[in-house]
Design an enzyme around this catalytic site. Structure first.
Site, PDB file in Angstrom:
ATOM      1  N   LYS A 263       0.842  -1.187   0.000  1.00 17.93           N
ATOM      2  CA  LYS A 263       0.000   0.000   0.000  1.00 17.93           C
ATOM      3  C   LYS A 263       0.886   1.248   0.000  1.00 17.93           C
ATOM      4  O   LYS A 263       1.835   1.341   0.779  1.00 17.93           O
ATOM      5  CB  LYS A 263      -0.911  -0.014   1.228  1.00 17.93           C
ATOM      6  CG  LYS A 263      -2.050   0.985   1.188  1.00 17.93           C
ATOM      7  CD  LYS A 263      -2.995   0.727   2.353  1.00 17.93           C
ATOM      8  CE  LYS A 263      -4.190   1.652   2.316  1.00 17.93           C
ATOM      9  NZ  LYS A 263      -5.127   1.380   3.423  1.00 17.93           N
ATOM     10  N   GLU A 348     -19.703  -5.058  10.257  1.00 19.75           N
ATOM     11  CA  GLU A 348     -20.582  -4.283  11.134  1.00 19.75           C
ATOM     12  C   GLU A 348     -21.628  -5.146  11.828  1.00 19.75           C
ATOM     13  O   GLU A 348     -21.973  -4.897  12.996  1.00 19.75           O
ATOM     14  CB  GLU A 348     -21.268  -3.171  10.336  1.00 19.75           C
ATOM     15  CG  GLU A 348     -20.350  -2.056   9.871  1.00 19.75           C
ATOM     16  CD  GLU A 348     -19.613  -2.367   8.593  1.00 19.75           C
ATOM     17  OE1 GLU A 348     -18.804  -1.525   8.155  1.00 19.75           O
ATOM     18  OE2 GLU A 348     -19.843  -3.460   8.017  1.00 19.75           O
ATOM     19  N   ARG A 376     -25.819  -1.275   7.447  1.00 18.95           N
ATOM     20  CA  ARG A 376     -25.526  -2.669   7.138  1.00 18.95           C
ATOM     21  C   ARG A 376     -25.871  -3.591   8.300  1.00 18.95           C
ATOM     22  O   ARG A 376     -25.871  -4.811   8.149  1.00 18.95           O
ATOM     23  CB  ARG A 376     -24.038  -2.819   6.786  1.00 18.95           C
ATOM     24  CG  ARG A 376     -23.551  -1.795   5.784  1.00 18.95           C
ATOM     25  CD  ARG A 376     -22.119  -2.009   5.391  1.00 18.95           C
ATOM     26  NE  ARG A 376     -21.996  -3.063   4.403  1.00 18.95           N
ATOM     27  CZ  ARG A 376     -20.844  -3.499   3.910  1.00 18.95           C
ATOM     28  NH1 ARG A 376     -19.725  -2.986   4.340  1.00 18.95           N
ATOM     29  NH2 ARG A 376     -20.814  -4.444   3.006  1.00 18.95           N
TER      30      ARG A 376
END
Length: 632
Positions: A263, A348, A376
Site C-alpha cells: 500500500k 458491522e 448494514r
C-alpha cells in the site's frame, strides 16, 4: 517526487483507452507505472482522495487491463476507492483535476462516467457477490466468452458477505470466475483476525516464483473450499501478474490469484507511515504527505477526548469498530486501554451482536462507525440489541451530508432507519460542549441502546442556550411566537442566524434544540402547541426523519399546528462539498430563512400535511425568493 504537468507524460498520454496498453513494451510498462504514480501524487495532493490504495494497485490494474477486455469482461473492484488507476486507463486522466469535486470525477466507480465502471460499490465486501451473480447471468445467457474478475483486498475479506459469496462461488466449479486477492495486509489499518495470519503463512511458505508454484504446493483455505489457487505472486511485477491472470482465465473455473502488494508503493511518505494516515487525504504537500496547516478541532477529536475522560472513570466502557480505529477516533483510547478496544474488521453485523454479548456480560460497549455503515447492521441493532434492552451506545461519525465521497457515504438515512427501533434513544449534539455532555448522558443509560450522531469536519464554536424550556435548549427567543424552528444537531448555528434575519422581516422564530431527538419528548410537543407553524431542519432524508416523528406526535396530541420537514430529498446525492450540498437543499441560514418566509407569507408547503398554502402572516411585509427556494 517531482510534480507532473496537468497533462500526463508521453506514455500516459498515449494510453487513452485500455486496449492501447497491449502495444507497450516491458520497459514502457515500467515507465508507465512510474508516470501513473507521479500523476496520482500530484493530483490527489491537490484535490484530496484515496492515495495509498491506488499507489498500491498500479501494476495490478495495468495487468488486468492487458489480460482482460473491459467492458466485455466484467471487472468488479471491491471497495472502489482503489479505482483511480482504472479510471486513468479508461480515458479519464484529463478529468482528475476535478476529482471528488461537484460535477467532477467521482472518487469511486460511477456508472454514469464510463461503461468500464460496472458497479458503484464503495461499501466493502460486496464484489464477490456481484461477481457471483454476473457469472451466473453470463452462463444463463450463453455468453461463455465473457470472464468475470473480482478484485478484493484482504481487508474486505474480513467482511461476512465475502465468505457468504465464496461459499456459493465454490459450489459451481465449472463456472469461470477470477478472484484477484490484493493482499497488502491492510484495510484502513492492519488487517485483523485469523485471515491475515493465514495469508502471511502462505506468503512465507512460497518461494515467490510463480512459474514453479503449483496448486498442491501448500494447502490453503481457498483450496479447502474448492477453489483453485495461484500464487502468491508479486503484485508489482507486471509480467508475473499477466502470466498468473492468463493462467487463471484458462482454468475455466473459480480461481483465486493471490497478489501481494504494498500500500502506498513508490511514495515514501505513504510507505513509511505506520498509521495509514495517507490512506485517504485532504489537500497535502506532495513532498511530505502532510496537510499545509494544522486542522481545526474536529467533531471526531472532541469525541475522542471525551471518551478518554469517561473511560478513565468507568472501567466497564469498551469500544468496537469495523476496521476504522483511526478514522473514528478510537486510536488514543486503544493506546490507553488496549484490552478494551476491539477492531472486528469490516464486519458491522458482527460488531453489533458482539457488542450485545459484551453488554450481556456487564460492559457498556461503544460502537464507533460511520453513519452510512450502520445501515448494514440494522437487523442486529433491532433484534440483538434493542429487543433485549441492552446498554449499547452507537457513535455515528460522518452523519448527514459528508461531501466529496458521494452517495454511498452520505450519512443521511440513519435517523429514518433508527426511528423504527423501539426504545432506542438518539441524540444530536449541536456543538462540542453538547457532544461531551450527550456522550456522558448516553453512557449513563443502562436499560436501552443509545445513539450519538455528528457530522464530518471541523466543529464550530458553541451555540449558547438563551433559555431552558423543560429540558429543551432554546437558542433564540423572539417577542412573538410565530414559528418554532426545531434544529437537529449541527443545523443549530444556521437556524439561529436564520431566526435573526427573520426577526428583521417581522417573523418571530423560536429556535429549539431538543438535544435528544428520538423519541419525541412531550415537552417539544408542548412547545409546538405555543406556535402557529413548526419547521424542523435536519440533514437527513425528509421521509421518516425527525420532522416525521414530531408531526406524528403533534397529530397524536390533536394539535392543529402544521409541521414542515426541511431536510434532504429521498435521493442519492452526488459528491461535492458539504457546504454547497446543504445550500442547494436550503439547509443553510439563507435557505432556512427563505423557506420560512415563503411558508409564512403563503407559499406552497409541499411537504407538510396536504401540501397546504398556509399564509400565516400575510399581514407581514416580507421578501420572497421564489427562484432560490425549493421546498423541502
Amino acid at each position: 517526487m517531482s510534480a507532473s504537468p496537468l497533462l500526463p507524460e508521453p506514455r500516459l498520454r498515449r494510453v487513452v483507452e485500455a486496449a492501447e496498453l497491449r502495444d507497450l513494451s516491458e520497459d514502457e510498462l515500467i515507465g508507465l507505472a512510474s508516470e501513473i504514480r507521479e500523476f496520482l501524487v500530484d493530483h490527489v495532493s491537490r484535490t484530496g482522495g484515496h492515495l495509498g490504495p491506488n499507489l498500491g494497485v498500479v501494476e495490478l490494474t495495468i495487468a488486468l487491463h492487458r489480460v482482460f477486455n473491459s467492458p466485455r469482461d466484467a471487472l468488479v473492484f471491491d471497495t472502489g476507492h482503489q479505482t483511480y488507476v482504472h479510471k486513468m486507463l479508461t480515458g479519464r486522466s484529463e478529468r482528475f483535476g476535478s476529482l471528488r469535486q461537484q460535477g467532477g470525477l467521482s472518487g469511486y466507480p460511477f456508472r454514469a462516467e464510463s461503461v468500464h465502471d460496472l458497479v458503484e460499490n464503495s461499501h466493502a465486501s460486496t464484489a464477490l457477490s456481484y461477481a457471483d451473480g454476473l457469472a451466473k447471468a453470463f452462463a444463463l445467457r450463453g455468453e461463455h466468452d465473457r470472464t468475470v474478475v473480482a478484485v478484493v483486498g484482504d481487508g474486505a475479506l474480513t467482511g461476512g458477505m465475502s465468505w457468504e459469496a465464496l461459499n456459493n462461488i465454490s459450489s459451481a466449479r465449472n463456472r469461470p470466475l477470477v478472484i484477484v486477492l490484493n493482499d497488502n495486509g491492510r484495510s484502513y489499518s492492519a488487517t485483523v483476525g485469523g485471515l491475515p495470519y493465514h495469508l502471511c503463512r502462505l506468503r512465507e511458505s512460497s518461494d515467490n516464483r510463480l512459474h514453479d508454484y503449483t496448486l498442491k504446493s501448500r494447502r490453503n483455505i481457498f483450496e479447502d473450499l474448492g477453489l483453485a489457487y495461484l500464487g502468491p505472486v508479486d503484485g508489482h511485477d507486471i509480467g508475473d501478474l499477466e502470466h498468473s491472470l492468463r493462467r487463471a482465465r484458462a482454468l475455466d473455473r473459480p480461481v483465486v490469484v493471490h497478489a501481494v502488494t504494498v500500500k502506498g508503493k513508490g511514495y515514501p511518505p505513504a510507505e513509511q507511515d505506520p498509521t495509514d494516515r495517507l490512506h485517504a487525504v485532504g489537500v497535502i504537500d506532495p513532498a511530505t504527505g502532510r496537510p499545509p496547516a494544522a486542522s481545526k478541532s474536529s467533531w471526531t477529536s472532541v469525541f475522542t477526548d471525551e471518551l478518554l475522560a469517561l473511560g478513565a472513570r468507568r472501567a466497564d466502557v469498551v469500544c468496537l469498530t469495523a476496521a476504522m480505529i483511526g478514522p473514528t477516533g478510537l486510536a488514543p483510547f486503544a493506546k490507553a486501554y488496549p484490552s478494551r478496544v476491539f477492531d472486528v474488521g469490516i464486519a458491522e453485523q458482527h460488531a453489533v451482536t458482539s457488542a450485545a454479548g459484551l453488554a450481556l456480560g456487564g460492559m457498556h460497549p461503544v460502537i464507533a462507525v460511520y453513519a452510512t455503515f450502520l445501515n448494514r447492521a440494522f437487523d442486529q441493532v433491532l433484534m440483538d440489541v434493542a429487543l433485549h434492552g441492552l446498554p449499547v451506545t452507537f457513535v455515528l461519525d460522518r452523519a448527514g451530508v459528508t461531501g466529496p465521497d458521494g452517495p454511498s457515504h452520505h450519512g443521511m438515512w440513519d435517523l429514518s432507519v433508527l426511528r423504527a427501533v423501539p426504545g432506542l434513544r438518539v441524540a444530536a449534539p449541536r456543538d462540542p460542549t453538547r457532544l461531551r455532555t450527550l456522550l456522558a448522558e448516553a453512557l449513563a443509560v443502562e436499560d436501552r441502546p443509545t445513539v450519538l450522531r455528528f457530522p464530518k469536519g471541523a466543529a464550530g464554536p458553541d451555540v449558547p442556550v438563551v433559555q431552558d424550556f423543560n429540558g429543551i435548549d432554546l437558542l433564540h427567543t423572539p417577542n412573538s411566537r410565530d414559528v418554532l424552528l426545531v434544529s437537529v444537531g449541527a443545523c443549530a448555528d444556521d437556524g439561529v442566524r436564520a431566526a435573526e434575519s427573520l426577526q428583521a422581516r417581522g417573523i418571530g422564530v423560536t429556535v429549539a434544540d431538543p438535544r435528544w431527538i428520538n423519541p419525541v419528548s412531550t415537552e417539544l410537543v408542548g412547545l409546538a402547541a405555543e406556535h402557529r407553524l413548526v419547521v424542523c431542519v435536519e440533514d437527513n432524508v425528509r421521509i421518516g426523519g425527525t420532522a416525521s416523528g414530531l408531526a406524528q406526535a403533534v397529530t397524536d396530541a390533536r394539535l392543529g399546528t402544521p409541521v414542515h420537514a426541511l431536510g434532504l430529498p429521498c435521493d442519492f446525492l452526488p459528491h461535492g462539498s458539504r457546504t454547497d450540498l446543504l445550500s442547494q437543499h436550503n439547509l443553510d441560514a439563507s435557505g432556512i430563512a427563505d423557506t420560512i418566509t415563503e411558508l409564512w407569507t403563503g407559499g406552497s408547503c409541499e411537504h407538510c400535511s396536504a401540501g397546504n398554502t398556509h399564509g400565516f402572516g400575510n399581514q407581514h411585509s416580507a421578501r420572497k425568493s421564489p427562484g432560490r427556494h425549493r421546498p423541502g
